[in-house]
Scaffold this active site. Structure first.
Site, mmCIF file in Angstrom:
data_model
loop_
_atom_site.group_PDB
_atom_site.id
_atom_site.type_symbol
_atom_site.label_atom_id
_atom_site.label_comp_id
_atom_site.label_asym_id
_atom_site.label_seq_id
_atom_site.Cartn_x
_atom_site.Cartn_y
_atom_site.Cartn_z
ATOM 1 N N ASP A 22 -0.154 -2.546 -4.830
ATOM 2 C CA ASP A 22 -0.377 -1.406 -3.942
ATOM 3 C C ASP A 22 0.868 -0.523 -3.885
ATOM 4 O O ASP A 22 1.990 -1.027 -4.012
ATOM 5 C CB ASP A 22 -0.715 -1.938 -2.540
ATOM 6 C CG ASP A 22 -1.449 -0.907 -1.699
ATOM 7 O OD1 ASP A 22 -1.769 0.183 -2.206
ATOM 8 O OD2 ASP A 22 -1.684 -1.199 -0.513
ATOM 9 N N HIS A 39 0.288 6.062 -10.755
ATOM 10 C CA HIS A 39 -0.534 5.079 -11.483
ATOM 11 C C HIS A 39 0.050 4.845 -12.883
ATOM 12 O O HIS A 39 0.052 3.710 -13.371
ATOM 13 C CB HIS A 39 -1.991 5.535 -11.561
ATOM 14 C CG HIS A 39 -2.685 5.549 -10.214
ATOM 15 N ND1 HIS A 39 -2.635 4.477 -9.358
ATOM 16 C CD2 HIS A 39 -3.421 6.495 -9.569
ATOM 17 C CE1 HIS A 39 -3.308 4.758 -8.241
ATOM 18 N NE2 HIS A 39 -3.790 5.988 -8.353
ATOM 19 N N LEU A 133 0.084 -17.344 -21.631
ATOM 20 C CA LEU A 133 -0.402 -16.819 -20.351
ATOM 21 C C LEU A 133 -1.863 -16.361 -20.448
ATOM 22 O O LEU A 133 -2.261 -15.767 -21.454
ATOM 23 C CB LEU A 133 0.491 -15.616 -19.995
ATOM 24 C CG LEU A 133 0.116 -14.791 -18.785
ATOM 25 C CD1 LEU A 133 0.402 -15.559 -17.498
ATOM 26 C CD2 LEU A 133 0.901 -13.475 -18.772
HETATM 27 C C1 FPP Z 1 -3.072 0.903 -5.488
HETATM 28 O O1 FPP Z 1 -2.114 1.873 -5.182
HETATM 29 C C2 FPP Z 1 -3.297 0.858 -6.921
HETATM 30 C C3 FPP Z 1 -4.519 0.971 -7.533
HETATM 31 C C4 FPP Z 1 -5.784 1.127 -6.805
HETATM 32 C C5 FPP Z 1 -4.623 0.973 -8.991
HETATM 33 C C6 FPP Z 1 -3.788 -0.050 -9.681
HETATM 34 C C7 FPP Z 1 -3.703 0.340 -11.090
HETATM 35 C C8 FPP Z 1 -2.604 0.234 -11.873
HETATM 36 C C9 FPP Z 1 -1.334 -0.379 -11.441
HETATM 37 C C10 FPP Z 1 -2.616 0.755 -13.241
HETATM 38 C C11 FPP Z 1 -3.530 0.121 -14.220
HETATM 39 C C12 FPP Z 1 -3.468 -1.329 -14.344
HETATM 40 C C13 FPP Z 1 -3.847 -1.993 -15.457
HETATM 41 C C14 FPP Z 1 -3.943 -3.477 -15.370
HETATM 42 C C15 FPP Z 1 -4.200 -1.362 -16.748
HETATM 43 P P1 FPP Z 1 -2.556 3.073 -4.261
HETATM 44 O O2 FPP Z 1 -3.055 4.171 -5.124
HETATM 45 O O3 FPP Z 1 -3.530 2.604 -3.237
HETATM 46 O O4 FPP Z 1 -1.205 3.466 -3.599
HETATM 47 P P2 FPP Z 1 -1.002 4.031 -2.114
HETATM 48 O O5 FPP Z 1 -1.379 2.923 -1.171
HETATM 49 O O6 FPP Z 1 0.457 4.325 -2.082
HETATM 50 O O7 FPP Z 1 -1.842 5.253 -1.957
#
Ligand code: FPP
Length: 253
Positions: A22, A39, A133
């Site tokens: 997150d 992202h 892994l």
């Molecule tokens: C949450 O941060 C993150 C996500 C919903 C997406 C996670 C995706 C990645 C890390 C990239 C892709 C991963 C792979 C495995 C290819 P948020 O957007 O909710 O952040 P915020 O809480 O600061 O708004």
């Protein structure tokens, strides 16, 4: 002798680490950049953490990439995330394979594009015999979904006669969860400061050690992971036993 018993209980590395990544959006906003930038930085952090887990001989790493509820995000962010998964898979599958990493996906694939579903299946097939892994990516995953689909499978097997008068117990449910065959997570990490589980692996987290950090996901580096693992190693897991039983070394789960 007393400290030897404590050591033997407390010093094992986690076999399975599960992470809610997150904080990408806030990381970007702090830099006056669009969420997409966060992202993209999140993907770079994923690569470093996967490498680190492989080096530390962690058996399973599960990453929550997209929840059943993330469809509620603005349409352009959802399509950006889907594009990022696709591009990341295209770029990384061969590298994962070369590093003997097995890729597995959990979640409801039916709502994903057919191209993405095909790429996911290709990645799983190509890496299926790897035994370093296991990298589990949760996409369109929810703990409620996982339990519902397990119960549905059991019900279907009862109606076709494949299962007759089954006893509903933990092993039967484990066998039908999307994580069948994997150990339950030993360590759950959530970055970004929130302290909740957000419908992630609800059944599987029953005895998992929880670790929350304010670090935003793109900043979560191998040092931060080591800190989380060290916190895990300092904890005494009792699985319902008393602390004294664990100290006396009479019960090692
Ligand atoms: C949450 O941060 C993150 C996500 C919903 C997406 C996670 C995706 C990645 C890390 C990239 C892709 C991963 C792979 C495995 C290819 P948020 O957007 O909710 O952040 P915020 O809480 O600061 O708004």
């Amino acid at each position: 002798m007393f400290s030897k018993a404590i050591d033997s209980v407390e010093s094992a590395n986690p076999r399975h680490i599960a992470i809610i990544m997150d904080g990408n959006g806030r990381w970007a906003q702090k830099r006056f950049m669009p969420r997409a930038f966060g992202h993209q930085a999140g993907v770079k952090a994923v690569r470093k953490i996967v490498e680190c887990c492989a080096e530390q001989k962690i058996e399973v790493l599960t990453l929550f990439a997209f929840s059943s509820e993330n469809w509620r995000r603005p349409e352009d962010e959802v399509s950006l995330l889907m594009g990022l998964f696709m591009a990341t898979l295209q770029r990384e599958i061969n590298k994962l394979d070369r590093n003997n990493i097995r890729l597995r996906f959990i979640g409801d694939r039916s709502a994903l594009s057919s191209q993405l579903q095909a790429k996911m299946a290709e990645g799983e097939k190509q890496t299926q015999s790897n035994d370093a892994l296991t990298l589990v990516i949760a996409v369109n995953y929810g703990g409620h979904w996982d339990m519902c689909q397990a119960f549905q499978q059991i019900l279907n097997k009862i109606s076709t006669g494949e299962l007759t008068h089954p006893t509903i117990n933990t092993p039967l449910i484990n066998q039908h969860l999307s994580t069948h065959g994997l150990p339950d997570p030993d360590l759950f990490i959530r970055t970004g400061g929130e302290q909740r589980v957000s419908n992630f692996m609800l059944w599987q987290l029953a005895y998992t050690e929880l670790y929350f950090t304010p670090t935003l996901w793109p900043d979560f580096d191998p040092d931060a992971l080591t800190e989380a693992i060290n916190s895990f190693k300092g904890r005494q897991r009792r699985f319902g036993h008393t602390g004294e039983q664990m100290f006396n070394n009479s019960v090692i789960p």
